[in-house]
Scaffold this motif. Structure first.
Motif, mmCIF file in Angstrom:
data_model
loop_
_atom_site.group_PDB
_atom_site.id
_atom_site.type_symbol
_atom_site.label_atom_id
_atom_site.label_comp_id
_atom_site.label_asym_id
_atom_site.label_seq_id
_atom_site.Cartn_x
_atom_site.Cartn_y
_atom_site.Cartn_z
ATOM 1 N N ASP A 197 0.822 -1.221 0.000
ATOM 2 C CA ASP A 197 0.000 0.000 0.000
ATOM 3 C C ASP A 197 0.851 1.264 0.000
ATOM 4 O OD1 ASP A 197 -2.202 -1.571 0.057
ATOM 5 O OD2 ASP A 197 -2.534 -1.405 2.229
ATOM 6 N N TRP A 198 1.993 1.192 0.700
ATOM 7 C CA TRP A 198 2.800 2.398 0.867
ATOM 8 C C TRP A 198 3.743 2.671 -0.324
ATOM 9 C CZ3 TRP A 198 7.847 0.895 0.638
ATOM 10 C CH2 TRP A 198 8.142 -0.420 1.032
ATOM 11 N N ALA A 199 3.708 1.829 -1.354
ATOM 12 C CA ALA A 199 4.665 1.965 -2.458
ATOM 13 C C ALA A 199 4.502 3.287 -3.203
ATOM 14 C CB ALA A 199 4.491 0.798 -3.433
ATOM 15 N N CYS A 200 5.631 3.930 -3.478
ATOM 16 C CA CYS A 200 5.620 5.158 -4.271
ATOM 17 C C CYS A 200 5.506 4.778 -5.752
ATOM 18 C CB CYS A 200 6.888 5.966 -4.042
ATOM 19 S SG CYS A 200 8.366 5.124 -4.662
ATOM 20 N N ASN A 201 5.403 5.790 -6.600
ATOM 21 C CA ASN A 201 5.231 5.480 -8.023
ATOM 22 C C ASN A 201 6.447 4.788 -8.632
ATOM 23 O OD1 ASN A 201 2.620 6.074 -8.628
ATOM 24 N ND2 ASN A 201 3.020 8.249 -8.985
ATOM 25 N N THR A 202 7.640 5.120 -8.174
ATOM 26 C CA THR A 202 8.834 4.470 -8.729
ATOM 27 C C THR A 202 8.822 2.982 -8.396
ATOM 28 O OG1 THR A 202 10.042 6.543 -8.450
ATOM 29 C CG2 THR A 202 11.358 4.577 -8.848
#
Ligand SMILES: [Fe+2]
Ligand SMILES: [Fe+2]
Length: 247
Positions: free
Chosen positions: A203-208
């Motif tokens: 859930d916490w993943a950034c776009n990169t």
């Protein structure tokens, strides 16, 4: 028809944020990268604002994004049955080797960035980076051997100028080696899938991070098709041709 799985609306507009567009359709990150638009830290800007900051035409960009997202993924039915072995080799080099040569450096850089920034939160990301680097290195060597040794041998065999007199002996020898390397590639892909829990971002993943997983998934899909064409079509046909020449 919309091809991006997670898109919940018909078309992107100038009011959509850059980050939202990449989150919905990670493959569109390539267009932002090309334009120099930051979709990670600058992801909160609307497409209109981001284009204005870069001095590019927002209408042309939104149109390009919508056209690209509507293109079907390359479903490669391709007419292998009607191709000569030389044409098939050329097709593989052009389509799959070309894809890997352009995508692997990008994959390595993204894996490095995500491991550096988020490895503290999930140490498996260091391992992902390591496996990606090893895989990329092995694939570059593998493709070079196919392009410089095996595929020319197949071409000579088909033209009637090759065969068992070649310095490699029977064509079965380099084919056996390539198949062995394919097995190794398959193991690395499986490891990457396991390390990333099926290429699913937390859930916490950034776009990169999301781009990394999307790229991994696409590379895996392409490699599966690539290896299928070699193991199941090109190589058996080359062995069969050599056997016929020996009779
Ligand atoms: Fe190949
Ligand atoms: Fe191969």
């Amino acid at each position: 028809m919309i091809w991006c799985n997670k898109v919940g609306k018909e078309v992107f507009t100038l009011q959509d944020t850059v980050g939202g567009i990449v989150a919905a359709c990670p493959s569109l990150s390539r267009i932002f990268e090309e334009l120099g638009i930051d979709f990670c830290c600058g992801g909160k800007f609307s497409l209109e604002q981001a284009c204005a900051r870069k001095g590019v035409d927002p209408v042309a960009v939104v149109e390009r994004l919508n056209v690209t997202r509507s293109q079907p993924p390359s479903v490669d039915g391709f007419g292998a049955a009607h191709m000569s072995l030389t044409e098939l080799s050329e097709h593989i080099v052009l389509t799959h080797h070309g894809y890997l040569k352009s995508e692997l450096p990008r994959l390595e850089a993204t894996a490095n960035k995500v491991a550096t920034v988020h490895g503290g939160e999930d140490p498996r990301l260091f391992e992902v980076h390591q496996v990606v680097m090893t895989l990329a290195n092995e694939l570059h060597g593998h493709m070079m051997k196919e392009e410089q040794i095996l595929f020319p041998m197949i071409g000579l065999l088909e033209s009637g100028h090759g065969g068992t007199g070649h310095y490699c002996g029977t064509i079965r020898n380099p084919i056996r080696q390539m198949e062995h390397e394919h097995d190794h590639t398959g193991g690395a892909l499986a490891a990457l899938r396991e390390l990333t829990e099926g290429h699913v971002p937390p859930d916490w993943a950034c776009n990169t991070y999301r781009v990394l997983l999307d790229t991994l998934s696409r590379v895996e899909t392409d490699l599966h098709m690539h290896i299928h064409k070699e193991n199941n079509i090109l190589f058996p046909r080359a062995i069969e041709l050599e056997d016929r020449r020996l009779r």
